[in-house]
Design a protein around this motif. Structure first.
Motif, PDB file in Angstrom:
ATOM      1  N   PHE A 113       0.822  -1.213   0.000  1.00 32.65           N
ATOM      2  CA  PHE A 113       0.000   0.000   0.000  1.00 32.65           C
ATOM      3  C   PHE A 113       0.858   1.265   0.000  1.00 32.65           C
ATOM      4  CE2 PHE A 113      -3.246  -3.021   1.410  1.00 32.65           C
ATOM      5  CZ  PHE A 113      -4.313  -2.626   0.620  1.00 32.65           C
ATOM      6  N   ASP A 114       2.017   1.197   0.657  1.00 33.54           N
ATOM      7  CA  ASP A 114       2.901   2.363   0.749  1.00 33.54           C
ATOM      8  C   ASP A 114       3.927   2.435  -0.386  1.00 33.54           C
ATOM      9  OD1 ASP A 114       1.585   2.944   3.104  1.00 33.54           O
ATOM     10  OD2 ASP A 114       3.185   2.159   4.393  1.00 33.54           O
ATOM     11  N   HIS A 115       3.932   1.415  -1.257  1.00 36.94           N
ATOM     12  CA  HIS A 115       4.927   1.327  -2.339  1.00 36.94           C
ATOM     13  C   HIS A 115       6.343   1.394  -1.774  1.00 36.94           C
ATOM     14  CE1 HIS A 115       1.865   2.853  -5.549  1.00 36.94           C
ATOM     15  NE2 HIS A 115       1.523   1.708  -4.998  1.00 36.94           N
ATOM     16  N   PHE A 119       5.235  -1.443  -8.491  1.00 38.61           N
ATOM     17  CA  PHE A 119       4.659  -0.352  -7.700  1.00 38.61           C
ATOM     18  C   PHE A 119       4.479   0.920  -8.525  1.00 38.61           C
ATOM     19  CE2 PHE A 119       6.340  -2.027  -3.347  1.00 38.61           C
ATOM     20  CZ  PHE A 119       5.368  -2.989  -3.351  1.00 38.61           C
ATOM     21  N   GLU A 129      -1.822   0.933  -8.008  1.00 36.99           N
ATOM     22  CA  GLU A 129      -2.367   1.583  -6.808  1.00 36.99           C
ATOM     23  C   GLU A 129      -3.309   0.572  -6.163  1.00 36.99           C
ATOM     24  OE1 GLU A 129      -2.280   4.175  -3.994  1.00 36.99           O
ATOM     25  OE2 GLU A 129      -1.212   4.573  -5.866  1.00 36.99           O
ATOM     26  N   SER A 154      -5.950  -1.387  -3.798  1.00 40.12           N
ATOM     27  CA  SER A 154      -7.170  -1.200  -3.009  1.00 40.12           C
ATOM     28  C   SER A 154      -7.413  -2.413  -2.115  1.00 40.12           C
ATOM     29  CB  SER A 154      -8.376  -0.952  -3.920  1.00 40.12           C
ATOM     30  OG  SER A 154      -8.527  -2.012  -4.840  1.00 40.12           O
ATOM     31  N   TYR A 165      -5.994  -3.872  -7.578  1.00 38.53           N
ATOM     32  CA  TYR A 165      -5.288  -2.609  -7.778  1.00 38.53           C
ATOM     33  C   TYR A 165      -5.688  -1.998  -9.107  1.00 38.53           C
ATOM     34  CZ  TYR A 165      -1.978  -5.407 -10.601  1.00 38.53           C
ATOM     35  OH  TYR A 165      -1.407  -6.242 -11.523  1.00 38.53           O
ATOM     36  N   THR A 166      -5.439  -0.712  -9.215  1.00 34.41           N
ATOM     37  CA  THR A 166      -5.637  -0.013 -10.469  1.00 34.41           C
ATOM     38  C   THR A 166      -4.276   0.122 -11.118  1.00 34.41           C
ATOM     39  OG1 THR A 166      -7.521   1.196  -9.576  1.00 34.41           O
ATOM     40  CG2 THR A 166      -6.478   2.105 -11.545  1.00 34.41           C
ATOM     41  N   GLU A 167      -4.183  -0.388 -12.350  1.00 32.62           N
ATOM     42  CA  GLU A 167      -2.925  -0.340 -13.081  1.00 32.62           C
ATOM     43  C   GLU A 167      -2.975   0.794 -14.094  1.00 32.62           C
ATOM     44  OE1 GLU A 167       0.043  -3.557 -15.005  1.00 32.62           O
ATOM     45  OE2 GLU A 167      -2.053  -3.758 -15.583  1.00 32.62           O
ATOM     46  N   THR A 168      -1.914   1.573 -14.130  1.00 37.22           N
ATOM     47  CA  THR A 168      -1.805   2.668 -15.081  1.00 37.22           C
ATOM     48  C   THR A 168      -0.722   2.313 -16.087  1.00 37.22           C
ATOM     49  OG1 THR A 168      -2.417   4.228 -13.340  1.00 37.22           O
ATOM     50  CG2 THR A 168      -1.425   5.147 -15.341  1.00 37.22           C
ATOM     51  N   LYS A 171      -6.020   3.683 -17.204  1.00 37.00           N
ATOM     52  CA  LYS A 171      -6.176   2.963 -15.948  1.00 37.00           C
ATOM     53  C   LYS A 171      -7.072   1.740 -16.143  1.00 37.00           C
ATOM     54  CE  LYS A 171      -5.573   7.047 -13.064  1.00 37.00           C
ATOM     55  NZ  LYS A 171      -4.402   6.720 -12.304  1.00 37.00           N
TER      56      LYS A 171
END
Length: 165
Positions: A50-52, A89, A93, A95, A124-127, A133
């Protein structure tokens, strides 16, 4: 009248039995403590996602890790692990990174080796490179092997599998 030699033998046997029971109880307590330490590492790994925080992930990784994945055995340096998670990372992002079942943890009787089996739901959302996204959902399961070196648990091997929900 009781034979002194027989009494002394029984006394020695009793002391040996109590000592054996005490050692077993101490080992059991030490194993429980070690299992709690490994579970704590699992929680640190969750927070690191979560914090990368790649450094937090690398804190308990051996200089070389045996990585078993997709039917192949690879050897990864700590730098390989760093590069893999930096790339991951950079585009993700999180969730969710949650246990589906409680981790299974075991530690050797001497407290120097341990392993953990984990199964987590990951969302997670991948960009991508263009900024698009996409929501990703998967289930990951793995078994990590650890050695205790200089008072710290170090992951030396991991076998993993990832799939859809």
């Amino acid at each position: 009248m009781t034979d002194p030699k027989r009494m002394f033998s029984r006394l020695l046997l009793g002391v040996a039995l109590l000592t054996s029971l005490n050692i077993a109880a101490q080992q059991s307590q030490a194993q429980k403590q070690a299992e709690a330490e490994l579970l704590s590492l699992h929680e640190e790994e969750r927070r690191a996602h979560f914090d990368h925080d790649v450094q937090a992930l690398l804190a308990h990784v051996a200089p070389e890790v045996v990585d078993v994945r997709d039917g192949r055995v690879n050897y990864m340096s700590r730098e390989d692990v760093r590069a893999r998670f930096l790339a991951y990372f950079k585009r993700a992002e999180f969730s969710a990174w949650d246990d589906i079942d409680p981790p299974i943890v075991r530690v050797s009787s001497d407290g120097k080796m341990g392993w953990m089996i984990v199964c987590v739901r990951i969302a997670y959302t991948e960009t991508d490179a263009s900024g698009k996204k996409t929501k990703q959902h998967s289930v990951g399961a793995w078994m990590s092997a650890y050695e205790k070196l200089h008072g710290n648990w170090i992951m030396t091997a991991v076998t993993s599998t990832f799939g859809g929900n």
